[in-house]
Design a protein around this motif. Structure first.
Motif, PDB file in Angstrom:
ATOM      1  N   THR A 190     -44.537  -4.968  71.515  1.00 48.62           N
ATOM      2  CA  THR A 190     -44.850  -4.899  70.007  1.00 48.62           C
ATOM      3  C   THR A 190     -45.985  -5.539  69.901  1.00 48.62           C
ATOM      4  O   THR A 190     -46.443  -6.525  70.503  1.00 48.62           O
ATOM      5  N   THR A 198     -44.709  -2.758  60.247  1.00 50.28           N
ATOM      6  CA  THR A 198     -43.590  -1.782  60.308  1.00 50.28           C
ATOM      7  C   THR A 198     -43.328  -1.609  61.852  1.00 50.28           C
ATOM      8  O   THR A 198     -42.150  -1.213  61.810  1.00 50.28           O
ATOM      9  N   ARG A 202     -39.559  -1.377  63.357  1.00 48.94           N
ATOM     10  CA  ARG A 202     -38.892  -0.347  64.130  1.00 48.94           C
ATOM     11  C   ARG A 202     -38.547  -0.759  65.280  1.00 48.94           C
ATOM     12  O   ARG A 202     -37.626  -0.261  65.830  1.00 48.94           O
ATOM     13  N   ASN A 205     -35.290  -2.273  65.524  1.00 46.50           N
ATOM     14  CA  ASN A 205     -34.272  -1.403  65.145  1.00 46.50           C
ATOM     15  C   ASN A 205     -33.774  -0.647  66.525  1.00 46.50           C
ATOM     16  O   ASN A 205     -32.646  -0.259  66.432  1.00 46.50           O
ATOM     17  N   HIS A 230     -36.848  -9.781  61.359  1.00 54.47           N
ATOM     18  CA  HIS A 230     -36.640  -8.306  61.955  1.00 54.47           C
ATOM     19  C   HIS A 230     -35.423  -8.318  62.665  1.00 54.47           C
ATOM     20  O   HIS A 230     -34.586  -7.517  62.466  1.00 54.47           O
ATOM     21  N   SER A 382     -43.222   7.298  64.341  1.00 53.44           N
ATOM     22  CA  SER A 382     -42.559   6.405  65.159  1.00 53.44           C
ATOM     23  C   SER A 382     -41.325   5.935  64.318  1.00 53.44           C
ATOM     24  O   SER A 382     -41.408   5.771  63.150  1.00 53.44           O
ATOM     25  N   GLY A 383     -40.205   5.547  64.956  1.00 53.37           N
ATOM     26  CA  GLY A 383     -39.080   5.018  64.309  1.00 53.37           C
ATOM     27  C   GLY A 383     -38.182   6.181  63.848  1.00 53.37           C
ATOM     28  O   GLY A 383     -36.943   6.174  63.495  1.00 53.37           O
ATOM     29  N   GLU A 384     -38.568   7.426  63.886  1.00 53.02           N
ATOM     30  CA  GLU A 384     -37.790   8.660  63.506  1.00 53.02           C
ATOM     31  C   GLU A 384     -36.720   9.292  64.413  1.00 53.02           C
ATOM     32  O   GLU A 384     -37.127   8.985  65.778  1.00 53.02           O
TER      33      GLU A 384
END
Ligand code: GTP
Ligand code: MG
Length: 426
Positions: A190, A198, A202, A205, A230, A382-384
């Motif tokens: 990352t 954001t 993500r 997560n 996070h 992204s993250g979806e």
């Protein structure tokens, strides 16, 4: 003289670490992690419990725990151990402990013993049909800008990822699969720049484990704190890698002291945060880091069904001038196949081509595999979440249902606002 490490015992008697922790919990024995030591009489109790369960106990000699536990334990490796993951008649055993959010326990040992951990690829096959196969851990690398996240990953992969990036700054999340000597690990890089909050959230997560990289010459910085927050919010176990220890101005002790200010107490200060000093330049400490990742993954007992329903998440989406829309999808469960229809939010696409993270073309991908997919007409966010549909018709139906649900919610919101305005007489 009479103590043994939990994971050493687990290996010797042929049960998995998480099972051993369950038994210890059932006995009310205190421990910090699988590298904690237990007394000889506890060992005897455990063997009795396993014998009652019908587990064939092999070896299990109580041994000295010296600072450098010998890696070689002939005949007691995971391949020779009986597969005893099945536990239908486990007596009075409580559930495995929830690791504290954002922390991983371990005893105060600066370096883990090399090669004593069970290798992920060599786990005994699950004997119970109800037990799903293990999957590789997904590890997110997070931290402040320039603290050496990409370099660390680069060392692990032995590639030149950092050198290839424009300006040397990571601008997106990249997923990489690493076949380490300790088993397969999926890493997600990352960016550390403050603009990418954001993306960091993500990244945390989708992770099973978060590595917080802190440069030894810089200590805790704003995005270090953000990354920690996070990981804690996502309840992901955290391992701290203090990087750049090769530098003359490196001050790892200061980093550890600074961490305690955040209530994250390193194991050598009596807490349970695993802190591993490393150098992405010299490679020092990186084997230990990988060892801790595998140990943490074992405790988390990560499993997924390759034959189950497909589920995944978008790591990143972009438009490639030549290829078109490319999406990096992390397969979380089930198997993704060439020709499958995928739905992301209100977009769908067909998997026309698929490559692994080394660019090799593949036809299918199982759990914990990041793949680059060609076939979406629009860039997915992204993250979806990603789900699969039987065919194009089914994919379109899912999209239409989602769009109609969204419109209903929007209309309801408009109506309630109007009602509120009427009530207020405006
Ligand atoms: P962002 O992606 O921009 O957040 O940065 P990053 O954390 O990925 O840092 P990167 O790996 O790009 O490294 C930043 C700089 O630190 C580069 O010049 C690296 O060569 C240097 N560096 C990284 N790790 C080490 C290390 O262990 N020792 C030394 N001496 N330099 C390092
Ligand atoms: Mg980077």
């Amino acid at each position: 003289m009479s103590k043994i490490r939990i994971y050493t015992l687990a290996k010797e008697v042929g049960v998995e670490n998480h099972r051993m922790l369950e038994i210890l919990d059932g006995l009310g024995v205190q421990y910090k992690s699988v590298s904690s030591t237990i007394e000889e009489d506890t060992v005897e109790l455990i063997k009795q419990i396993l014998a009652e369960e019908g587990t064939q106990v092999t070896g299990g000699q109580v041994e000295d725990v010296s600072p450098t536990v010998d890696a070689a334990e002939p005949g007691t490796g995971p391949t020779s151990a009986p597969a005893t993951a099945a536990q239908p008649t486990a007596p009075a055993v409580t559930a495995p402990p929830e690791p504290a959010p954002g922390q991983m326990s371990s005893e105060g040992r600066p370096t883990p013993p090399a090669a004593t951990a069970t290798q992920v690829e060599e786990r005994p096959a699950a004997t119970a049909t109800t037990e799903l196969p293990h999957r590789a851990p997904v590890v997110t690398i997070m931290g402040h800008v320039d603290h050496g996240k990409t370099s660390l990953l680069d060392y692990i992969r032995k590639t030149k990822v950092a050198a290839k990036e424009a300006g040397g700054i990571t601008q997106h999340v990249g997923a990489f699969e690493a076949q380490t000597s300790k088993g397969r690990i999926v890493f997600i890089d990352t960016p550390g720049h403050e603009a990418f909050t954001t993306i960091r959230a993500r990244g945390a997560n989708v992770a099973d484990i978060a590595i917080i990289v802190i440069a030894a010459d810089d200590s805790l910085m704003p995005q270090t704190r953000e990354a920690i927050a996070h990981a804690q919010a996502a309840k992901v176990p955290m391992i701290v890698a203090i990087n750049k220890i090769d530098l003359a101005q490196a001050d790892p002790d200061r980093v550890k002291t600074d961490l305690t200010q955040l209530n994250l107490v390193p194991e050598e200060y009596g807490g349970d945060l695993v802190v591993v000093p490393v150098s992405a330049r010299s490679g020092e400490g990186i084997e230990d880091l990988l060892e801790y990742i595998i140990l943490t993954a074992e405790i988390e007992d990560l499993r997924a069904d390759p034959k189950g329903e497909f589920a995944g998440v978008i790591i990143e989406g972009k438009v490639d001038k030549q290829a078109g829309v490319l999406a990096t999808v992390m397969v979380q469960q089930g198997t993704l196949n060439l020709g499958d229809f995928l739905v992301v939010g209100e977009k769908y696409g067909k998997v026309k081509a698929m490559t692994d993270t080394n660019g090799g073309r593949i036809k299918s991908a199982g759990p914990s595999t990041p793949v680059q997919v060609l076939g979406f007409s629009e860039v997915p966010d992204s993250g979806e979440k990603v789900v699969a549909a039987k065919n194009e018709h089914a994919a379109r139906e899912i999209v239409q249902a989602r769009a109609s649900d969204r419109r209903d919610v929007e209309n309801a919101r408009v109506r309630s606002r109007l009602t509120l305005e009427e009530m207020m007489g405006s």
